[in-house]
Design a protein around this motif. Sequence first.
Motif, short mmCIF file in Angstrom:
data_model
loop_
_atom_site.label_atom_id
_atom_site.label_comp_id
_atom_site.label_asym_id
_atom_site.label_seq_id
_atom_site.Cartn_x
_atom_site.Cartn_y
_atom_site.Cartn_z
N ALA A 25 0.84 -1.21 0.00
CA ALA A 25 0.00 0.00 0.00
C ALA A 25 0.87 1.25 0.00
O ALA A 25 0.56 2.24 -0.68
CB ALA A 25 -0.93 -0.01 1.21
N SER A 26 1.97 1.23 0.76
CA SER A 26 2.86 2.40 0.81
C SER A 26 3.45 2.69 -0.58
O SER A 26 3.54 3.86 -0.99
CB SER A 26 4.00 2.18 1.80
N ALA A 31 3.17 5.97 -5.70
CA ALA A 31 2.91 6.04 -7.14
C ALA A 31 1.65 6.85 -7.44
O ALA A 31 1.23 6.94 -8.59
CB ALA A 31 2.80 4.64 -7.71
N GLY A 32 1.01 7.40 -6.39
CA GLY A 32 -0.10 8.33 -6.63
C GLY A 32 -1.48 7.82 -6.23
O GLY A 32 -2.46 8.56 -6.34
N ALA A 33 -1.59 6.57 -5.77
CA ALA A 33 -2.92 6.02 -5.45
C ALA A 33 -3.42 6.54 -4.11
O ALA A 33 -2.63 6.89 -3.23
CB ALA A 33 -2.87 4.50 -5.41
N GLU A 34 -4.75 6.55 -3.97
CA GLU A 34 -5.37 6.82 -2.68
C GLU A 34 -5.58 5.47 -2.00
O GLU A 34 -6.14 4.54 -2.61
CB GLU A 34 -6.72 7.53 -2.90
N ILE A 35 -5.13 5.36 -0.75
CA ILE A 35 -5.09 4.04 -0.09
C ILE A 35 -6.25 3.84 0.87
O ILE A 35 -6.53 4.68 1.72
CB ILE A 35 -3.77 3.88 0.70
N LYS A 47 -3.67 1.59 14.68
CA LYS A 47 -2.21 1.44 14.59
C LYS A 47 -1.75 1.60 13.14
O LYS A 47 -0.76 2.26 12.84
CB LYS A 47 -1.81 0.05 15.10
N GLY A 48 -2.52 0.99 12.24
CA GLY A 48 -2.22 1.10 10.81
C GLY A 48 -2.31 2.54 10.34
O GLY A 48 -1.41 3.04 9.66
N LEU A 49 -3.38 3.23 10.75
CA LEU A 49 -3.56 4.63 10.35
C LEU A 49 -2.37 5.47 10.80
O LEU A 49 -1.86 6.30 10.04
CB LEU A 49 -4.86 5.18 10.93
N ALA A 50 -1.92 5.22 12.04
CA ALA A 50 -0.78 5.98 12.58
C ALA A 50 0.49 5.67 11.77
O ALA A 50 1.29 6.57 11.49
CB ALA A 50 -0.58 5.64 14.05
N ALA A 51 0.64 4.41 11.39
CA ALA A 51 1.84 4.02 10.62
C ALA A 51 1.83 4.71 9.25
O ALA A 51 2.87 5.21 8.79
CB ALA A 51 1.89 2.51 10.46
N TYR A 52 0.67 4.75 8.60
CA TYR A 52 0.60 5.45 7.29
C TYR A 52 0.86 6.94 7.48
O TYR A 52 1.59 7.56 6.72
CB TYR A 52 -0.77 5.22 6.63
N SER A 54 2.60 8.40 9.70
CA SER A 54 4.02 8.70 9.97
C SER A 54 4.83 8.69 8.67
O SER A 54 5.93 9.22 8.61
CB SER A 54 4.60 7.73 10.99
N LYS A 55 4.29 8.07 7.62
CA LYS A 55 4.98 8.10 6.31
C LYS A 55 4.39 9.19 5.41
O LYS A 55 4.69 9.26 4.22
CB LYS A 55 4.83 6.75 5.60
N GLY A 56 3.46 9.99 5.98
CA GLY A 56 2.85 11.07 5.19
C GLY A 56 1.79 10.56 4.22
O GLY A 56 1.48 11.22 3.22
N ILE A 57 1.23 9.37 4.50
CA ILE A 57 0.22 8.80 3.60
C ILE A 57 -1.17 8.96 4.23
O ILE A 57 -1.44 8.41 5.30
CB ILE A 57 0.50 7.29 3.33
#
Length: 259
Positions: A25-26, A31-35, A47-52, A54-57
Amino acid sequence: MVNFSLEGKIALVTGASYGIGFAIASAFAEAGAEIVFNDLTPELTEKGLAAYQSKGIPAHGYVCDVTKENEVKALVEEIEKEVAPIDILVNNAGIIQRIPMHEMTAQEFRQVIDVDLNAPFIVAKTVIPSMMRKGHGKIINICSMMSELGRETVSAYAAAKGGLKMLTRNIASEYGAYNIQCNGLGPGYIATPQTAPLRTEGHPFNSFILAKTPAARWGTPEDLAGPALFLASDASNFVNGHILYVDGGILAYIGKQPQ
Ligand code: NAP
Ligand code: GCO
């Protein structure tokens, strides 16, 4: 120019709070997709939302058990309402039980088949109608070495992942005319929580895998990102019903001779 961009595309990756799904997903986001992803519990989804984050996603996270048809239907309707119809589906959520077959209960066997085979069917059948309406779609099923090989204790997993390979080919056959491509991605042995019990200090499986893998290392979730991006993008528009193994060469190799 070859088009690997996912700009403007909506991608649903199941069970993608961490591990292989998170890495895929990252890469799609880069590559431009909405996840969009889901997980089993609110805690894991948070936890997943926080991880994304933290990567600016800016990912969208939902709680959904992919084995439950009513929950999947509600999830897809919610995504269509709150985000947009799904262009790319990655059936990533999966479990394994390592139990000698003669000691495994039918219920344990069924549970693995339910998550690893029935759920990809349920999620795919739920997103396919809107892909047909849009006139395009990409479905990637996460297969395994066990789509091709057997080994002690993984009967249910091998049966499910072998079945998933054939479900992949059947979706490709049935919906190719609608410009929907369905392919499998077959990871080799990847360092994630799923394989953690096999990688403990001194476990003989660790040296076994190193000897079976020409690359002589465990894979990382990031090793799967490029191949998944290829299968999700327009670069693979004439690739359908294929299983792309990303295994450091395991399936090509008889294994290193013991010294
Ligand atoms: P993982 O670390 O165990 O992650 C799997 C994810 O799926 C977890 O987030 C899990 O949630 C979720 N999940 C399980 N059942 C679910 C359900 N019913 N509904 C929604 N989500 C569910 O696994 P991984 O190693 O990243 O594996 C991802 C995929 O790759 C799986 O299909 C696996 O079989 C396959 N694979 C892995 C390897 C490997 O070496 N690691 C190799 C080949 C193929 P919970 O945390 O709540 O359980
Ligand atoms: C096992 C492993 C495998 C891997 C993977 C291989 O016990 O042999 O867990 O099943 O997770 O799927 O590709």
